[in-house]
Design an enzyme around this catalytic site. Structure first.
Site, PDB file in Angstrom:
ATOM      1  N   SER A 201     -61.895 -37.642 -18.883  1.00 56.85           N
ATOM      2  CA  SER A 201     -60.629 -36.926 -19.018  1.00 56.85           C
ATOM      3  C   SER A 201     -59.852 -37.060 -17.702  1.00 56.85           C
ATOM      4  CB  SER A 201     -60.887 -35.468 -19.361  1.00 56.85           C
ATOM      5  OG  SER A 201     -61.688 -34.895 -18.362  1.00 56.85           O
ATOM      6  N   SER A 202     -58.697 -36.453 -17.645  1.00 60.06           N
ATOM      7  CA  SER A 202     -57.862 -36.439 -16.425  1.00 60.06           C
ATOM      8  C   SER A 202     -57.371 -37.821 -15.995  1.00 60.06           C
ATOM      9  CB  SER A 202     -58.588 -35.794 -15.243  1.00 60.06           C
ATOM     10  OG  SER A 202     -59.042 -34.531 -15.574  1.00 60.06           O
ATOM     11  N   LEU A 203     -57.169 -38.722 -16.936  1.00 57.37           N
ATOM     12  CA  LEU A 203     -56.648 -40.053 -16.568  1.00 57.37           C
ATOM     13  C   LEU A 203     -55.118 -40.070 -16.586  1.00 57.37           C
ATOM     14  CD1 LEU A 203     -59.043 -42.514 -18.440  1.00 57.37           C
ATOM     15  CD2 LEU A 203     -59.052 -41.889 -16.027  1.00 57.37           C
TER      16      LEU A 203
ATOM     17  N   ASP B 271     -48.720 -30.694 -21.305  1.00 54.61           N
ATOM     18  CA  ASP B 271     -48.172 -32.047 -21.463  1.00 54.61           C
ATOM     19  C   ASP B 271     -46.787 -32.026 -22.112  1.00 54.61           C
ATOM     20  OD1 ASP B 271     -50.025 -33.665 -20.247  1.00 54.61           O
ATOM     21  OD2 ASP B 271     -51.273 -33.855 -22.036  1.00 54.61           O
TER      22      ASP B 271
ATOM     23  N   GLN C 172     -65.441 -51.261 -22.064  1.00 55.35           N
ATOM     24  CA  GLN C 172     -66.025 -51.925 -23.240  1.00 55.35           C
ATOM     25  C   GLN C 172     -66.722 -50.905 -24.137  1.00 55.35           C
ATOM     26  OE1 GLN C 172     -68.421 -55.434 -22.411  1.00 55.35           O
ATOM     27  NE2 GLN C 172     -67.421 -55.673 -20.427  1.00 55.35           N
TER      28      GLN C 172
ATOM     29  N   CYS D  71     -40.741 -13.734 -13.707  1.00 60.79           N
ATOM     30  CA  CYS D  71     -41.488 -12.924 -14.673  1.00 60.79           C
ATOM     31  C   CYS D  71     -42.270 -11.818 -13.950  1.00 60.79           C
ATOM     32  CB  CYS D  71     -42.357 -13.812 -15.555  1.00 60.79           C
ATOM     33  SG  CYS D  71     -42.679 -13.023 -17.145  1.00 60.79           S
ATOM     34  N   LEU D  72     -43.597 -11.965 -13.775  1.00 59.83           N
ATOM     35  CA  LEU D  72     -44.315 -10.933 -13.023  1.00 59.83           C
ATOM     36  C   LEU D  72     -43.729 -10.794 -11.618  1.00 59.83           C
ATOM     37  CD1 LEU D  72     -46.729  -8.932 -13.015  1.00 59.83           C
ATOM     38  CD2 LEU D  72     -48.090 -10.768 -12.043  1.00 59.83           C
TER      39      LEU D  72
ATOM     40  N   HIS E 191     -38.535 -17.601 -17.747  1.00 53.72           N
ATOM     41  CA  HIS E 191     -39.186 -18.707 -17.019  1.00 53.72           C
ATOM     42  C   HIS E 191     -38.225 -19.889 -16.874  1.00 53.72           C
ATOM     43  CE1 HIS E 191     -43.334 -17.152 -16.910  1.00 53.72           C
ATOM     44  NE2 HIS E 191     -42.926 -16.477 -17.967  1.00 53.72           N
TER      45      HIS E 191
ATOM     46  N   GLU F  48     -38.404 -22.311 -14.950  1.00 52.09           N
ATOM     47  CA  GLU F  48     -39.132 -23.564 -14.688  1.00 52.09           C
ATOM     48  C   GLU F  48     -39.386 -24.368 -15.957  1.00 52.09           C
ATOM     49  OE1 GLU F  48     -40.384 -20.549 -14.642  1.00 52.09           O
ATOM     50  OE2 GLU F  48     -42.497 -20.477 -15.198  1.00 52.09           O
TER      51      GLU F  48
HETATM   52  N1  GLN Z   1     -47.807  -9.817 -17.144  1.00 53.37           N
HETATM   53  C1  GLN Z   1     -46.413  -9.649 -17.284  1.00 53.37           C
HETATM   54  C2  GLN Z   1     -46.003  -9.317 -18.706  1.00 53.37           C
HETATM   55  O1  GLN Z   1     -46.747  -9.532 -19.625  1.00 53.37           O
HETATM   56  C3  GLN Z   1     -45.659 -10.884 -16.798  1.00 53.37           C
HETATM   57  C4  GLN Z   1     -45.977 -12.114 -17.588  1.00 53.37           C
HETATM   58  C5  GLN Z   1     -45.578 -13.397 -16.892  1.00 53.37           C
HETATM   59  O2  GLN Z   1     -45.436 -13.438 -15.673  1.00 53.37           O
HETATM   60  N2  GLN Z   1     -45.446 -14.469 -17.650  1.00 53.37           N
HETATM   61  O3  GLN Z   1     -44.926  -8.834 -18.930  1.00 53.37           O
END
Ligand code: GLN
Length: 552
Positions: A14-16, A72, A194, A383-384, A509, A511
């Protein structure tokens, strides 16, 4: 032109980097004008990776439609600048779940339900569900795991049958393998390849093209040997050498002729040359930055960088836009204390506090946020990270010393972060968070509004807790700005500070939406603010940049 399928399997280990090869091939085909998408088949029994530990599986990538998927898919979106969906990730758990539900409903009355044909049919129907939409010329189907794994067998069998169903010319089998270099012998060894091809042949799926991952160049004689013993043509042995950046892999595959062979073998109608003008501009910016800055990534899974994969990639995209290499300084939040926070964050020009779950490391995150706020270092909370920013502000500025999230203290007397109302009645943990894309309306006078250049944005979410609206007035009157809100639910999506160079916390998020073509505006502006900070505090490292590129 009917849809064609490229089946990608992996062998030896794995990890290729199968995901990167698929994304790179997808990029090259799309750059030749073809409509391409990618589907990942994962042979584990979890219905999705949402219930797995980040140490186990890395980041969970969330799609617009709220699917929790394999990381992925993030590579595909970043390379191809297209959105994927629930359909693009299939797992054994999901397949069995549906087959067993159908059996209970009586869909297979009178029959014995078996791996072949019922499970394999279900797998094929998932693949065809994408191909038959008419939206794509090519679907790249990446089969997860390594050939020889017991759990992968139904997938390989399904792919073998798919070749028969849709016609051989409409499918192509690519096998990614490993050609190790034995230092003591001073040579590359073809035997594992092979064996891997023999194993896949036992099931009847002959590879048409072999992509051979190797640490040193593979010469003609080795290629010939691989071709001879694995039943492929010489020019269908493609070398995949280690690259300094994943973004260089499409060019490496182009140089090796992978896309050309795919087009020839499948008789695809595509333009002669891929249009990689913009991609190469981005690549140049990544390879030859004019400066370098350091940004701290504060999180509790920092030993396992894949847990923050999309954040790392977003910094590469945003760095390229700012002609700047962003060197990440990985800071374990567990280790941060009031005493050491200054020394641990020394030399950084920006602080990102990462997403996460559970109370471990939260106090350390609060120290990092307080430091960023009081020292006026650009801060980005995701988020958190945003929730922690609210707790820190409530405790240290509003004077609510016991402010907390009910995620960490269920009976908190001042729950400034609390479970969302609709979450309170949910007991199952799989797939039940607030997931996927939601609308957010931005305030005119805000960093977010400046960054996006738009008033209404759509971002992806994955959380159960929220900023408790009962505390909004108190937080606002102490100076915390609420600059983004979901209009339908009134959930707070963005918080900012006015008297700070760049302090932004987001419940979503960002990102997950950054791509090479469209770097995320908040990352771009965060890096810009960090560059300004670095310039003001003599933390910038100047690099040769484009001059270097011109000499090469
Ligand atoms: N744990 C927090 C929540 O459930 C933040 C979740 C996160 O950072 N994706 O709201």
């Amino acid at each position: 032109m009917s849809c064609k399928y490229i089946i990608v399997t992996g062998g030896v280990t794995s990890s290729l980097g199968k995901g990167i090869i698929c994304a790179s091939l997808g990029k090259l085909l799309a750059a030749r004008g073809l409509r391409v998408t990618i589907q990942k088949l994962d042979p584990y029994i979890n219905v999705d990776p949402g219930t797995m530990n980040p140490y186990e599986h890395g980041e969970v990538y969330v799609t617009n439609d709220g699917a929790e998927t394999d990381l992925d898919l993030g590579h595909y979106e970043r390379f191809l600048n297209v959105s994927t969906s629930q359909k693009n990730n299939v797992t054994t758990g999901r397949i069995y779940y549906d087959v067993i539900s159908k059996e209970r409903q009586g869909a297979y009355l009178g029959q014995t339900v078996q791996v072949v044909p019922h499970i394999t049919d279900e797998i094929k129907s998932r693949v065809r569900a994408i191909g038959d939409t008419g939206e794509y010329d090519v679907v790249i189907v990446e089969v997860g795991g390594t050939v020889g794994d017991i759990e992968g067998l139904p997938y390989i069998e399904a792919m073998r049958q798919l070749r028969y169903d849709v016609g051989r010319k409409n499918t192509l089998s690519i096998h990614l393998t490993y050609v190790p270099y034995l230092k003591a012998a001073g040579e590359l060894k073809t035997k594992p390849t092979q064996h891997s091809v023999k194993t896949i042949l036992e099931i009847g799926l002959q590879p048409d093209i072999l992509v051979c991952r190797a640490e040193v160049p593979i010469d003609r004689s080795i290629r010939r040997k691989i071709a001879l013993f694995c039943n492929v043509d010489d020019e269908d042995v493609i070398a995949s050498l280690d690259a300094p950046s994943i973004y260089e892999v499409p060019q490496l595959m182009l140089d090796e002729g992978l896309d050309r062979r795919v087009i020839e073998r499948m008789e695809l109608q595509a333009s002669d040359e891929p249009d990689l003008v913009n991609w190469n501009k981005f690549l140049d910016a990544v390879k030859y930055p004019g400066k370098e800055i350091k940004i701290a990534l504060v999180g509790k899974y920092v030993e396992h960088k894949d847990a923050y994969l999309s954040i790392c990639e977003s910094f590469i995209h945003a760095g390229a836009m700012n002609d700047c290499k962003v060197e990440l300084s990985w800071v374990q939040s567990d280790d941060l204390t009031a005493k050491n926070v200054e020394s641990k964050l020394k030399g950084v020009s920006g602080i990102l506090v990462a997403p996460g779950f559970g109370g471990r490391g939260v106090e350390g995150k609060l120290h990092a946020i307080e430091y960023a706020r009081t020292q006026k270092i650009p801060f980005f909370g995701i988020c958190l990270g945003m929730q922690c920013a609210v707790i820190e502000y409530a405790r240290n500025v509003c004077g609510i010393s016991d402010a907390n999230s009910t995620e960490f203290e269920s009976s908190a007397s001042n729950p400034v972060i609390d479970l969302m109302a609709e979450q309170k009645k949910i007991s199952e943990l799989g797939g039940t968070m607030r997931l996927g894309q939601f609308e957010c309306k931005l305030n005119e006078d805000s960093k977010a509004r400046q960054a996006y250049g738009e008033q209404v944005i759509y971002e992806r979410h994955r959380h159960r807790y929220e900023l408790n609206n009962a505390y909004v007035e108190q937080l606002k009157s102490s100076g915390l700005k609420i600059t983004g809100v979901n209009p339908a639910t009134n959930l707070v999506e963005i918080v900012e500070l006015a008297d700070h160079p760049w302090y932004v916390g987001v419940q979503f998020h960002p990102e997950l939406k950054s791509s090479v073509k469209e770097p995320h505006p908040l990352f771009v502006k965060f890096v810009e603010a960090a560059v300004d900070y670095a310039q003001d505090h003599e933390l910038i490292k100047n690099l040769p940049g484009r001059k270097m590129a011109e000499q090469v």
